[in-house]
Motif scaffolding. Structure first.
Motif, PDB file in Angstrom:
ATOM      1  N   ILE A   1      -5.698  -9.684   8.299  1.00  0.00           N
ATOM      2  CA  ILE A   1      -5.024  -8.930   7.237  1.00  0.00           C
ATOM      3  C   ILE A   1      -6.099  -8.407   6.290  1.00  0.00           C
ATOM      4  CG2 ILE A   1      -3.414  -9.072   5.301  1.00  0.00           C
ATOM      5  CD1 ILE A   1      -2.119 -11.479   6.832  1.00  0.00           C
ATOM      6  N   VAL A   2      -6.128  -7.094   6.105  1.00  0.00           N
ATOM      7  CA  VAL A   2      -7.095  -6.466   5.206  1.00  0.00           C
ATOM      8  C   VAL A   2      -6.384  -6.106   3.906  1.00  0.00           C
ATOM      9  CG1 VAL A   2      -8.651  -4.491   4.898  1.00  0.00           C
ATOM     10  CG2 VAL A   2      -8.413  -5.567   7.166  1.00  0.00           C
ATOM     11  N   LEU A   3      -6.942  -6.516   2.765  1.00  0.00           N
ATOM     12  CA  LEU A   3      -6.349  -6.174   1.469  1.00  0.00           C
ATOM     13  C   LEU A   3      -7.015  -4.923   0.899  1.00  0.00           C
ATOM     14  CD1 LEU A   3      -5.966  -9.705  -0.200  1.00  0.00           C
ATOM     15  CD2 LEU A   3      -4.344  -8.444   1.233  1.00  0.00           C
ATOM     16  N   GLY A   4      -6.349  -4.270  -0.021  1.00  0.00           N
ATOM     17  CA  GLY A   4      -6.887  -3.065  -0.670  1.00  0.00           C
ATOM     18  C   GLY A   4      -7.205  -3.335  -2.134  1.00  0.00           C
TER      19      GLY A   4
ATOM     20  N   ALA B   1       6.674  -5.697   4.808  1.00  0.00           N
ATOM     21  CA  ALA B   1       5.362  -6.350   4.736  1.00  0.00           C
ATOM     22  C   ALA B   1       5.550  -7.764   5.265  1.00  0.00           C
ATOM     23  CB  ALA B   1       4.848  -6.378   3.306  1.00  0.00           C
ATOM     24  N   THR B   2       4.579  -8.277   6.021  1.00  0.00           N
ATOM     25  CA  THR B   2       4.738  -9.609   6.625  1.00  0.00           C
ATOM     26  C   THR B   2       4.638 -10.685   5.551  1.00  0.00           C
ATOM     27  OG1 THR B   2       2.371  -9.896   7.018  1.00  0.00           O
ATOM     28  CG2 THR B   2       3.646  -8.810   8.763  1.00  0.00           C
ATOM     29  N   PRO B   3       5.315 -11.825   5.764  1.00  0.00           N
ATOM     30  CA  PRO B   3       5.161 -12.954   4.832  1.00  0.00           C
ATOM     31  C   PRO B   3       3.693 -13.357   4.687  1.00  0.00           C
ATOM     32  CG  PRO B   3       6.999 -13.343   6.326  1.00  0.00           C
ATOM     33  CD  PRO B   3       6.305 -12.096   6.802  1.00  0.00           C
ATOM     34  N   GLY B   4       2.916 -13.284   5.791  1.00  0.00           N
ATOM     35  CA  GLY B   4       1.500 -13.636   5.722  1.00  0.00           C
ATOM     36  C   GLY B   4       0.733 -12.725   4.778  1.00  0.00           C
ATOM     37  N   SER B   5       1.014 -11.421   4.817  1.00  0.00           N
ATOM     38  CA  SER B   5       0.330 -10.485   3.919  1.00  0.00           C
ATOM     39  C   SER B   5       0.694 -10.762   2.467  1.00  0.00           C
ATOM     40  CB  SER B   5       0.727  -9.043   4.240  1.00  0.00           C
ATOM     41  OG  SER B   5       0.375  -8.699   5.544  1.00  0.00           O
ATOM     42  N   ILE B   6       1.978 -11.032   2.248  1.00  0.00           N
ATOM     43  CA  ILE B   6       2.438 -11.279   0.868  1.00  0.00           C
ATOM     44  C   ILE B   6       1.784 -12.553   0.337  1.00  0.00           C
ATOM     45  CG2 ILE B   6       4.465 -11.737  -0.570  1.00  0.00           C
ATOM     46  CD1 ILE B   6       6.116 -10.082   1.491  1.00  0.00           C
ATOM     47  N   ALA B   7       1.740 -13.590   1.191  1.00  0.00           N
ATOM     48  CA  ALA B   7       1.136 -14.855   0.768  1.00  0.00           C
ATOM     49  C   ALA B   7      -0.352 -14.662   0.463  1.00  0.00           C
ATOM     50  CB  ALA B   7       1.329 -15.916   1.853  1.00  0.00           C
ATOM     51  N   LEU B   8      -1.034 -13.891   1.314  1.00  0.00           N
ATOM     52  CA  LEU B   8      -2.470 -13.695   1.110  1.00  0.00           C
ATOM     53  C   LEU B   8      -2.732 -12.907  -0.174  1.00  0.00           C
ATOM     54  CD1 LEU B   8      -5.263 -14.208   2.374  1.00  0.00           C
ATOM     55  CD2 LEU B   8      -5.079 -11.955   3.463  1.00  0.00           C
TER      56      LEU B   8
ATOM     57  N   ILE C   1      -1.491  -4.846  -0.469  1.00  0.00           N
ATOM     58  CA  ILE C   1      -1.335  -5.505   0.834  1.00  0.00           C
ATOM     59  C   ILE C   1      -0.811  -4.469   1.821  1.00  0.00           C
ATOM     60  CG2 ILE C   1      -0.916  -7.778  -0.199  1.00  0.00           C
ATOM     61  CD1 ILE C   1       2.065  -7.408   0.594  1.00  0.00           C
ATOM     62  N   PRO C   2      -1.102  -4.645   3.122  1.00  0.00           N
ATOM     63  CA  PRO C   2      -0.610  -3.666   4.097  1.00  0.00           C
ATOM     64  C   PRO C   2       0.913  -3.688   4.196  1.00  0.00           C
ATOM     65  CG  PRO C   2      -1.738  -5.497   5.207  1.00  0.00           C
ATOM     66  CD  PRO C   2      -1.911  -5.712   3.737  1.00  0.00           C
ATOM     67  N   CYS C   3       1.504  -2.554   4.572  1.00  0.00           N
ATOM     68  CA  CYS C   3       2.930  -2.529   4.908  1.00  0.00           C
ATOM     69  C   CYS C   3       3.076  -1.816   6.252  1.00  0.00           C
ATOM     70  CB  CYS C   3       3.779  -1.901   3.808  1.00  0.00           C
ATOM     71  SG  CYS C   3       3.391  -0.197   3.421  1.00  0.00           S
TER      72      CYS C   3
ATOM     73  N   GLU D   1       0.813  -1.219   0.000  1.00  0.00           N
ATOM     74  CA  GLU D   1       0.000   0.000   0.000  1.00  0.00           C
ATOM     75  C   GLU D   1       0.849   1.272   0.000  1.00  0.00           C
ATOM     76  OE1 GLU D   1      -2.226   0.612   3.579  1.00  0.00           O
ATOM     77  OE2 GLU D   1      -3.030   2.532   2.886  1.00  0.00           O
ATOM     78  N   GLN D   2       1.962   1.254   0.720  1.00  0.00           N
ATOM     79  CA  GLN D   2       2.809   2.459   0.903  1.00  0.00           C
ATOM     80  C   GLN D   2       2.078   3.548   1.671  1.00  0.00           C
ATOM     81  OE1 GLN D   2       3.876   2.658  -3.540  1.00  0.00           O
ATOM     82  NE2 GLN D   2       5.877   2.832  -2.571  1.00  0.00           N
ATOM     83  N   GLY D   3       1.107   3.139   2.457  1.00  0.00           N
ATOM     84  CA  GLY D   3       0.366   4.058   3.305  1.00  0.00           C
ATOM     85  C   GLY D   3      -0.142   3.264   4.497  1.00  0.00           C
ATOM     86  N   PRO D   4      -0.730   3.923   5.496  1.00  0.00           N
ATOM     87  CA  PRO D   4      -1.036   3.254   6.767  1.00  0.00           C
ATOM     88  C   PRO D   4      -2.455   2.704   6.899  1.00  0.00           C
ATOM     89  CG  PRO D   4      -1.246   5.623   7.040  1.00  0.00           C
ATOM     90  CD  PRO D   4      -0.907   5.385   5.586  1.00  0.00           C
ATOM     91  N   LEU D   5      -3.306   2.870   5.871  1.00  0.00           N
ATOM     92  CA  LEU D   5      -4.740   2.626   6.076  1.00  0.00           C
ATOM     93  C   LEU D   5      -5.071   1.154   6.293  1.00  0.00           C
ATOM     94  CD1 LEU D   5      -6.124   5.116   3.396  1.00  0.00           C
ATOM     95  CD2 LEU D   5      -5.563   5.532   5.803  1.00  0.00           C
ATOM     96  N   LEU D   6      -4.479   0.265   5.491  1.00  0.00           N
ATOM     97  CA  LEU D   6      -4.827  -1.157   5.602  1.00  0.00           C
ATOM     98  C   LEU D   6      -4.351  -1.725   6.937  1.00  0.00           C
ATOM     99  CD1 LEU D   6      -4.022  -2.396   1.978  1.00  0.00           C
ATOM    100  CD2 LEU D   6      -6.274  -1.888   2.974  1.00  0.00           C
ATOM    101  N   GLU D   7      -3.175  -1.322   7.372  1.00  0.00           N
ATOM    102  CA  GLU D   7      -2.679  -1.817   8.664  1.00  0.00           C
ATOM    103  C   GLU D   7      -3.600  -1.339   9.791  1.00  0.00           C
ATOM    104  OE1 GLU D   7       1.765  -2.188  10.386  1.00  0.00           O
ATOM    105  OE2 GLU D   7       0.867  -0.220  10.689  1.00  0.00           O
TER     106      GLU D   7
END
Lengths: 343, 343
Positions: free
Chosen positions: A130-133, A321-328, A307-309, A113-119
């Motif tokens: 984990i919320v995706l955008g 970014a967490t491995p879980g976010s990347i995998a999802l 994905i959140p970062c 995302e490069q921003g804080p909203l999803l986290e």
């Protein structure tokens, strides 16, 4: 390490997973890997997708001036993109790069995302999921280079009434950028205008010399091009006022001023359907960062998946970014590609 | 090519002329040639005269940090003045450098004005004569390094309300320096306060990154130390306010804060007498630039002799003084030395 890289490795992994699962698509699936998405030594970013999308004239691209010598004193001066790519063995014509319109049935880009909203949304969710955008628009980016010419001299002997200090003028310009952007947000009760002066260099750059020349770069983005233009008009009025009052000359070079991209409704619907099927929470959002998808939108229906970062941090060594976010994100990308490729 | 050089070559020429004329002085005459009068790779200037004058502790001088690596990526990091001078073959102890008090009977330094006043007076004179400057005081110089730490991020994704842009804070600091200096001049109905931010560097320094850290250098000079201190106090109050409002941290490092020097009345009288005998017009004036004489004043009675330089320009490639001005300054220097050496 994540900006861009997550999309490249996620795209490759999505294709490998689909292949391993025995999936046979009706339409072929390609992974496109761009270098130079960030602003390059040639002054602009997204050179690959600009050429593919026909946003930049191939002959003009070849004549882009190599600015490496401005920061690396060992680099040769006066080179063009054509010189540099030829020396690297890339000797073909850029005129053949542009894709035909509607070349792809669909284009999906995975990205942090490069921003804080999803986290933030994830932290606020019941099980810290984990919320995706799902990206509906990419904000219209523009960038400009300013050169402020004043009158330099010795920091002790050049008295205050005789000065046309280029750095004081630059300081006013920097604050004017911020002021007009905050005003644009206030007027629209939103946060969709952003503007940044990210680079500044004072000449001659000595503690005991009044700066005679300052160079700086402005990056301005908005989801609404008319609002971005209004902010620039307000800035131009300030620049004329600073020039007259401080006896400096300010020149503006437009580096790029691109139009925003809108995601394709069908791809958005497909991403939403897949997230629902997989019970993955998602948020529809605007991308305020600038992506190759912005230019691929000229030759294909596009959408992006975020994905959140961590802490929204990007363009810094602590980007994560967490491995879980990347995998999802990769899983949702793979399933979306499978649906779109079978249409 | 003139700042410093005129004094070195003029000093050598004055001694050669006196010798050629058959003059035999009662007291010996020495020409001192300093390198590194300008702010050096070790962060401060006038290292030679500071050591001769006992203004800097020799052990502290040896530990000055070599900053060359900050601008030259090929230079080794972590070196000290001691390391660098040892590698260059200068292996003696700095503790022996300081001169005893009153070591010299008199000290006279020839220099270009580095300001526009003498040229203006010359142009206004009846026959466009060359007007020399007899320096009564050297303004008290001080310099400081500021580091402004904010919060960086992506220029598109980091929204305006979430920013602590270090460069916007730096812009306010730059303008505060100018504002307080103009106010000090206005309050004293004079022009004796000058202050300059001459260097600025934004980190990470990319068009699409919000600056997280800015480093800048301030040079402030005044003929009146109390007024200089008052300006700094006003600036410190602004810095605290900027920190609180913008959520940034601003640190200040004092590089040097020297006391002003006064010329010796007897040397001033001698310079005036010689000018009158030679029918050379002169102006008594303040030096707002910083000279080795500032530190030689600790161990000798001093004065300085200025020659005009074109448009007052200095620290620029177009710095220039006419051969006629240099010759005239050298002549007055030689005659003054002859008088003082025979006392």
């Amino acid at each position: 390490m994540y900006d861009g890289t997550v999309g490249v490795l996620g795209g490759l992994e999505a294709m490998r997973s689909l292949k391993e699962s025995g999936f046979v698509p009706r339409r072929s699936i390609e992974t496109l890997i761009f270098t130079s998405e960030e602003p390059t030594r040639f002054g602009i970013g997204c050179i690959g997708s600009r050429l593919l999308g026909g946003v930049i004239d191939p002959a003009a691209a070849d004549q882009l001036h190599d600015r490496l010598a401005e920061t690396d004193p060992t680099a040769p001066e006066g080179l063009t993109l054509r010189d540099v790519r030829t020396a690297a063995g890339f000797t073909g014509s850029l005129a053949t790069v542009k894709l035909p319109a509607d070349y792809y049935h669909a284009w999906v880009e995975l990205h942090i995302e490069q921003g804080p909203l999803l986290e933030r949304d994830g932290r606020a969710s019941q099980n810290e999921e984990i919320v995706l955008g799902i990206v509906t628009n990419i904000a219209a980016p523009a960038s400009y280079r300013y050169i402020i010419e004043g009158f330099g001299g010795h920091a002790g002997a050049l008295l205050m009434p005789d000065r046309s200090d280029a750095l004081c003028a630059a300081a006013e310009l920097i604050l004017a950028v911020e002021r007009h952007t905050l005003a644009a947000n206030a007027a629209s009760h939103g946060v969709d205008s952003v503007a940044t002066v990210g680079t500044v260099a004072a000449h001659p750059g000595a503690v005991n010399s009044v700066p005679s020349r300052v160079t700086l770069m402005l990056d301005i983005r908005d989801t609404n091009v008319a609002r971005r233009d209004a902010t620039m008009n307000a800035l131009h009025a300030d620049i004329r006022e600073i020039e007259a009052r401080r006896h400096v000359a300010i020149t503006e070079d437009s580096i790029n001023a691109d139009i925003p991209a809108r995601s394709d409704q069908h791809i958005l619907d497909t991403l939403e359907d897949v997230c629902k099927q997989e019970a993955v929470p998602y948020k529809k959002m605007v991308s305020r960062a600038y992506h190759d998808s912005n230019f691929m939108a000229r030759v294909a229906p596009i959408a992006m998946l975020f994905i959140p970062c961590r802490a929204g941090v990007s363009h810094r060594p602590d980007e994560y970014a967490t491995p879980g976010s990347i995998a999802l994100g990769t899983r949702i990308l793979a399933r979306t590609l499978a649906v779109l490729a079978n249409e």
